[in-house]
Enzyme design. Structure first.
Site, PDB file in Angstrom:
ATOM      1  N   GLU A  72     -27.752  12.196  82.938  1.00 35.31           N
ATOM      2  CA  GLU A  72     -28.919  13.003  83.225  1.00 35.31           C
ATOM      3  C   GLU A  72     -30.061  12.609  82.295  1.00 35.31           C
ATOM      4  O   GLU A  72     -29.853  12.270  81.134  1.00 35.31           O
ATOM      5  CB  GLU A  72     -28.589  14.489  83.077  1.00 35.31           C
ATOM      6  CG  GLU A  72     -27.620  14.922  84.167  1.00 35.31           C
ATOM      7  CD  GLU A  72     -27.395  16.416  84.221  1.00 35.31           C
ATOM      8  OE1 GLU A  72     -27.446  16.959  85.332  1.00 35.31           O
ATOM      9  OE2 GLU A  72     -27.170  17.036  83.172  1.00 35.31           O
ATOM     10  N   CYS A  77     -36.760  12.681  78.070  1.00 40.00           N
ATOM     11  CA  CYS A  77     -35.564  12.953  77.260  1.00 40.00           C
ATOM     12  C   CYS A  77     -34.451  12.062  77.812  1.00 40.00           C
ATOM     13  O   CYS A  77     -34.049  12.215  78.965  1.00 40.00           O
ATOM     14  CB  CYS A  77     -35.216  14.437  77.372  1.00 40.00           C
ATOM     15  SG  CYS A  77     -33.698  14.887  76.514  1.00 40.00           S
ATOM     16  N   CYS A 117     -19.966  12.410  75.259  1.00 35.36           N
ATOM     17  CA  CYS A 117     -20.195  12.301  73.817  1.00 35.36           C
ATOM     18  C   CYS A 117     -18.877  12.510  73.093  1.00 35.36           C
ATOM     19  O   CYS A 117     -18.055  13.338  73.494  1.00 35.36           O
ATOM     20  CB  CYS A 117     -21.213  13.343  73.358  1.00 35.36           C
ATOM     21  SG  CYS A 117     -21.610  13.221  71.591  1.00 35.36           S
ATOM     22  N   CYS A 150     -19.158  18.818  69.724  1.00 34.67           N
ATOM     23  CA  CYS A 150     -19.761  20.090  69.289  1.00 34.67           C
ATOM     24  C   CYS A 150     -19.414  21.160  70.331  1.00 34.67           C
ATOM     25  O   CYS A 150     -19.587  20.944  71.537  1.00 34.67           O
ATOM     26  CB  CYS A 150     -21.277  19.950  69.149  1.00 34.67           C
ATOM     27  SG  CYS A 150     -21.734  18.592  68.059  1.00 34.67           S
ATOM     28  N   CYS A 209     -21.941  22.565  73.199  1.00 31.30           N
ATOM     29  CA  CYS A 209     -22.753  21.591  73.947  1.00 31.30           C
ATOM     30  C   CYS A 209     -22.009  21.107  75.197  1.00 31.30           C
ATOM     31  O   CYS A 209     -20.851  20.687  75.113  1.00 31.30           O
ATOM     32  CB  CYS A 209     -23.064  20.407  73.034  1.00 31.30           C
ATOM     33  SG  CYS A 209     -23.792  19.004  73.885  1.00 31.30           S
ATOM     34  N   SER A 257     -32.528  12.037  67.728  1.00 27.44           N
ATOM     35  CA  SER A 257     -31.838  13.249  67.299  1.00 27.44           C
ATOM     36  C   SER A 257     -30.371  12.935  67.049  1.00 27.44           C
ATOM     37  O   SER A 257     -29.710  12.329  67.884  1.00 27.44           O
ATOM     38  CB  SER A 257     -31.967  14.320  68.384  1.00 27.44           C
ATOM     39  OG  SER A 257     -31.297  15.495  67.996  1.00 27.44           O
ATOM     40  N   LEU A 305     -28.428  20.670  62.545  1.00 27.82           N
ATOM     41  CA  LEU A 305     -27.709  21.219  61.399  1.00 27.82           C
ATOM     42  C   LEU A 305     -26.787  22.385  61.789  1.00 27.82           C
ATOM     43  O   LEU A 305     -25.584  22.314  61.628  1.00 27.82           O
ATOM     44  CB  LEU A 305     -28.733  21.647  60.332  1.00 27.82           C
ATOM     45  CG  LEU A 305     -28.293  21.485  58.891  1.00 27.82           C
ATOM     46  CD1 LEU A 305     -27.867  20.063  58.588  1.00 27.82           C
ATOM     47  CD2 LEU A 305     -29.438  21.885  57.956  1.00 27.82           C
ATOM     48  N   CYS A 353     -31.708  21.951  76.132  1.00 25.33           N
ATOM     49  CA  CYS A 353     -30.920  21.294  75.094  1.00 25.33           C
ATOM     50  C   CYS A 353     -29.455  21.645  75.253  1.00 25.33           C
ATOM     51  O   CYS A 353     -29.093  22.815  75.364  1.00 25.33           O
ATOM     52  CB  CYS A 353     -31.339  21.785  73.719  1.00 25.33           C
ATOM     53  SG  CYS A 353     -33.004  21.356  73.294  1.00 25.33           S
TER      54      CYS A 353
HETATM   55  N1  SAH Z   1     -26.372  14.127  69.956  1.00 22.70           N
HETATM   56  C1  SAH Z   1     -27.649  14.403  69.454  1.00 22.70           C
HETATM   57  C2  SAH Z   1     -28.725  14.482  70.517  1.00 22.70           C
HETATM   58  C3  SAH Z   1     -28.399  15.233  71.798  1.00 22.70           C
HETATM   59  S1  SAH Z   1     -28.216  16.981  71.686  1.00 22.70           S
HETATM   60  C4  SAH Z   1     -27.651  15.663  68.597  1.00 22.70           C
HETATM   61  O1  SAH Z   1     -26.664  16.391  68.628  1.00 22.70           O
HETATM   62  O2  SAH Z   1     -28.629  15.885  67.889  1.00 22.70           O
HETATM   63  C5  SAH Z   1     -29.887  17.543  71.500  1.00 22.70           C
HETATM   64  C6  SAH Z   1     -30.009  18.884  70.773  1.00 22.70           C
HETATM   65  O3  SAH Z   1     -29.511  19.978  71.564  1.00 22.70           O
HETATM   66  C7  SAH Z   1     -29.239  18.958  69.462  1.00 22.70           C
HETATM   67  O4  SAH Z   1     -30.059  19.507  68.463  1.00 22.70           O
HETATM   68  C8  SAH Z   1     -28.095  19.880  69.801  1.00 22.70           C
HETATM   69  O5  SAH Z   1     -27.570  20.498  68.668  1.00 22.70           O
HETATM   70  C9  SAH Z   1     -28.761  20.842  70.744  1.00 22.70           C
HETATM   71  N2  SAH Z   1     -27.823  21.612  71.566  1.00 22.70           N
HETATM   72  C10 SAH Z   1     -26.617  21.227  72.000  1.00 22.70           C
HETATM   73  N3  SAH Z   1     -26.063  22.186  72.776  1.00 22.70           N
HETATM   74  C11 SAH Z   1     -26.952  23.204  72.824  1.00 22.70           C
HETATM   75  C12 SAH Z   1     -26.984  24.457  73.495  1.00 22.70           C
HETATM   76  N4  SAH Z   1     -25.979  24.856  74.255  1.00 22.70           N
HETATM   77  N5  SAH Z   1     -28.075  25.236  73.329  1.00 22.70           N
HETATM   78  C13 SAH Z   1     -29.115  24.838  72.575  1.00 22.70           C
HETATM   79  N6  SAH Z   1     -29.156  23.652  71.943  1.00 22.70           N
HETATM   80  C14 SAH Z   1     -28.083  22.838  72.053  1.00 22.70           C
HETATM   81 FE1  SF4 Z   2     -22.829  15.157  71.214  1.00 21.79          FE
HETATM   82 FE2  SF4 Z   2     -25.191  16.093  70.350  1.00 21.79          FE
HETATM   83 FE3  SF4 Z   2     -23.737  17.466  72.160  1.00 21.79          FE
HETATM   84 FE4  SF4 Z   2     -22.906  17.302  69.630  1.00 21.79          FE
HETATM   85  S1  SF4 Z   2     -24.786  18.292  70.373  1.00 21.79           S
HETATM   86  S2  SF4 Z   2     -21.634  16.995  71.451  1.00 21.79           S
HETATM   87  S3  SF4 Z   2     -23.526  15.228  69.102  1.00 21.79           S
HETATM   88  S4  SF4 Z   2     -24.672  15.455  72.471  1.00 21.79           S
END
Ligand code: SAH
Ligand code: SF4
Length: 348
Positions: free
Chosen positions: A88, A101, A108, A112, A115, A191, A215, A333
């Site tokens: 996407e 974006c 990934c 996390c 996510c 990021s 963070l 995000c």
């Molecule tokens: N892997 C990288 C970039 C992709 S994620 C990273 O983790 O930074 C882009 C952003 O979305 C990151 O800051 C991540 O922490 C945030 N993110 C992930 N899941 C989310 C969610 N469910 N709600 C809000 N932000 C989220």
């Molecule tokens: Fe991967 Fe970023 Fe999602 Fe964490 S927040 S699982 S590093 S895409």
């Protein structure tokens, strides 16, 4: 690298041509055509060289679906790659500030918990050509929808860009080339989940790309519950890497903090975050959690977000609450995923 040439830098095209006895001077029209499209009006030796290579010189990405958000500010594109993988890509923003974006991986590996991409697991890295092709797709859409070019690139789609460092940097170096798409290097944000070796390499990369670090926790214990790889790259190392980035580049680091109600939104955490960031050149972005199928957490109430922000502001830190866009079509995000059951329906 496959037969496509959109992941090749300008100088590399010159070398390819020279190796086949064609003048390097033809690298300019070739690079321009590959990167910005338009008429393939080429004659003479370059045309013969292209014809002899056969096939498509650009990485194909096929639009499988487009999902516009209800507010019209966000368009999510599901793109199919040659091997059947799907990623996407999102076009966001308003006039003069259109942003693409981009995804850097199919899935990934970082896991996390909150996510949607992390919940999919890791399939593979994207090639530089596949990353460039996403940008080109979004740029074409931006032109036809808004009559404007893309000004900003954020590597915040699916995947961890620094886990796919070489292909991501190659793609960005191509996309920021003034002879091609000409995105300003400082308008590019990479990021990361906190991939320390990648941050240290990025700090030494010649281009001044902006760095954003996700963070979400201000102690190893709290962060480790949300981000499994915190065990590998603990906070002390991560903050040292951020300081090194600022020292080498002279640039601030963006700190992303996804706010999850009852998990990391209490004011004691805000205090701990403020002391962790003390003396650093940073800008904090607060992102109220966007919903995903695989995680039960919720965004805090607005007053909680405001109170969290106030603690940081009182500590003298610049803080913005990220505007929530595209949530209705799961283009916010952390909501990007290509698992079929998670596909959202287009907004009528
Ligand atoms: N892997 C990288 C970039 C992709 S994620 C990273 O983790 O930074 C882009 C952003 O979305 C990151 O800051 C991540 O922490 C945030 N993110 C992930 N899941 C989310 C969610 N469910 N709600 C809000 N932000 C989220
Ligand atoms: Fe991967 Fe970023 Fe999602 Fe964490 S927040 S699982 S590093 S895409």
């Amino acid at each position: 690298m496959d037969g496509a040439l959109d992941g090749r830098k300008y100088e590399e095209l010159g070398e390819l041509l020279a190796a086949d006895g064609v003048s390097r001077a033809h690298a300019l029209p070739l690079f321009r055509w590959i990167q910005t499209g338009g008429e393939k009006d080429m004659r003479g030796p370059l045309k013969r060289w292209i014809d002899a290579r056969g096939g498509d010189l650009r990485t194909r990405v096929d639009q499988v679906r487009e999902t516009p958000s209800g507010d019209g500010w966000t368009n999510k594109f599901l793109l199919g790659m040659a091997d059947g993988s799907e990623v996407e890509t999102v076009l966001m923003g308003f006039s003069g500030r259109l942003t693409a974006c981009l995804s850097t991986q199919v899935g990934c590996a970082m896991g996390c918990v909150f996510c949607a991409t992390g919940q999919m697991g890791f399939t593979r890295h994207l090639s530089a050509g596949e990353i460039v092709a996403q940008a080109r797709h979004v740029a074409d859409e931006a032109k036809s929808k808004h009559g404007e070019r893309i000004r900003n690139l954020v590597m915040m789609g699916m995947g961890e860009p620094l886990h796919n460092f070489d292909e991501t940097m190659r793609a960005l170096d191509v996309l920021t080339d003034t002879r091609g798409m000409c995105i300003g290097a400082t308008k590019v944000t990479v990021s990361t989940v906190g991939h320390v070796p990648g941050i240290l390499k990025l700090a030494r990369h010649p281009q001044k790309y902006s760095l954003a670090v996700s963070l979400h926790g201000a102690t190893d214990e709290e962060r480790g519950k949300l981000i499994p790889v915190n065990r590998r790259w603990p906070l002390a190392d991560l903050m040292d890497a951020c300081r090194e980035y600022t020292e080498i580049k002279g640039m601030e680091v963006f700190i992303a903090w996804t706010l999850i109600g009852g998990v990391n939104d209490d004011l004691a955490q805000a205090e701990r975050l403020a002391s962790l960031l003390k003396g650093m050149k940073v800008h904090v972005n607060l992102i109220p959690l966007n919903p995903t199928d695989g995680y039960g957490g919720e965004a805090p109430a607005d007053e909680r977000v405001d109170a969290f922000q106030d603690v940081l502001l009182d500590a003298g830190l610049p803080v913005t609450v990220r505007q929530r866009r595209g949530i209705d079509v799961a283009a916010g995000c952390g909501q990007l995923s290509t698992t079929k059951k998670k596909e959202s329906k287009p907004v009528k």
